[in-house]
Design an enzyme around this catalytic site. Structure first.
Site, PDB file in Angstrom:
ATOM      1  N   GLU A 168      15.804  -5.307   0.100  1.00  0.00           N
ATOM      2  CA  GLU A 168      16.932  -4.929   0.954  1.00  0.00           C
ATOM      3  C   GLU A 168      17.542  -6.141   1.653  1.00  0.00           C
ATOM      4  OE1 GLU A 168      13.741  -1.636   1.562  1.00  0.00           O
ATOM      5  OE2 GLU A 168      13.797  -3.772   1.073  1.00  0.00           O
ATOM      6  N   CYS A 182      11.350  -0.562   5.441  1.00  0.00           N
ATOM      7  CA  CYS A 182      10.515  -0.802   6.613  1.00  0.00           C
ATOM      8  C   CYS A 182      11.417  -1.019   7.838  1.00  0.00           C
ATOM      9  CB  CYS A 182       9.637  -2.033   6.388  1.00  0.00           C
ATOM     10  SG  CYS A 182      10.574  -3.595   6.310  1.00  0.00           S
TER      11      CYS A 182
END
Length: 154
Positions: A60, A88
């Site tokens: 990401e 996360c």
């Protein structure tokens, strides 16, 4: 989390799964991400933590950096991120700061997920940006890829 996927979601998650498989080439956790705006892929990436010796080299984070460089703008309004595993806290925070509009998830992340499992950075009214989330798109495929990877580590 909403789970209303369409055929484009399935196709674009396929690109994220392809990215995830590339991480296996350098023994990284197979997580992949693709960032799209108006049907155009801005960037794709996979985990590179091990090969780059960088704890922040999550798929990401890398896809956000690449898309910001490509567009010349750190604000990625109107984009959709397709990612094989729920992000996360670090990645969810970055997605919020980048103003990503929507995240489409493959597998849930009950141990560290920050877009619905443990936390929901995208729906926290204390933060400046909301993120729409669709989950479970090709989630079994994404989970199987991770399960197979970790089975080789045990």
């Amino acid at each position: 989390m909403a789970t209303v996927a369409n055929s484009a979601d399935h196709e674009l998650m396929g690109l994220a799964l392809d990215e995830a498989r590339l991480a296996l080439n350098h023994d990284d956790v197979p997580i992949g991400a693709v960032l799209v705006r108006d049907g155009v892929v801005l960037a794709g990436a996979h985990n590179r933590r091990e090969v780059d010796h960088d704890p922040t080299a999550h798929a990401e984070m890398l896809v956000l950096r690449a898309a910001a460089a490509k567009t010349g703008d750190s604000h990625l309004d109107g984009t959709t991120l397709y990612v094989t595993l729920e992000p996360c806290a670090m990645c969810a925070g970055a997605l919020s700061l980048a103003r990503v509009s929507t995240v489409v998830l493959g597998a849930d992340n009950p141990k560290a997920g920050a877009l619905g499992s443990l936390y929901h950075f995208g729906a926290d009214p204390r933060l400046a940006h909301e993120i729409s989330v669709r989950s479970g798109v090709r989630g079994e495929e994404a989970a199987e890829l991770l399960t197979a990877f970790f089975a080789t580590k045990r």
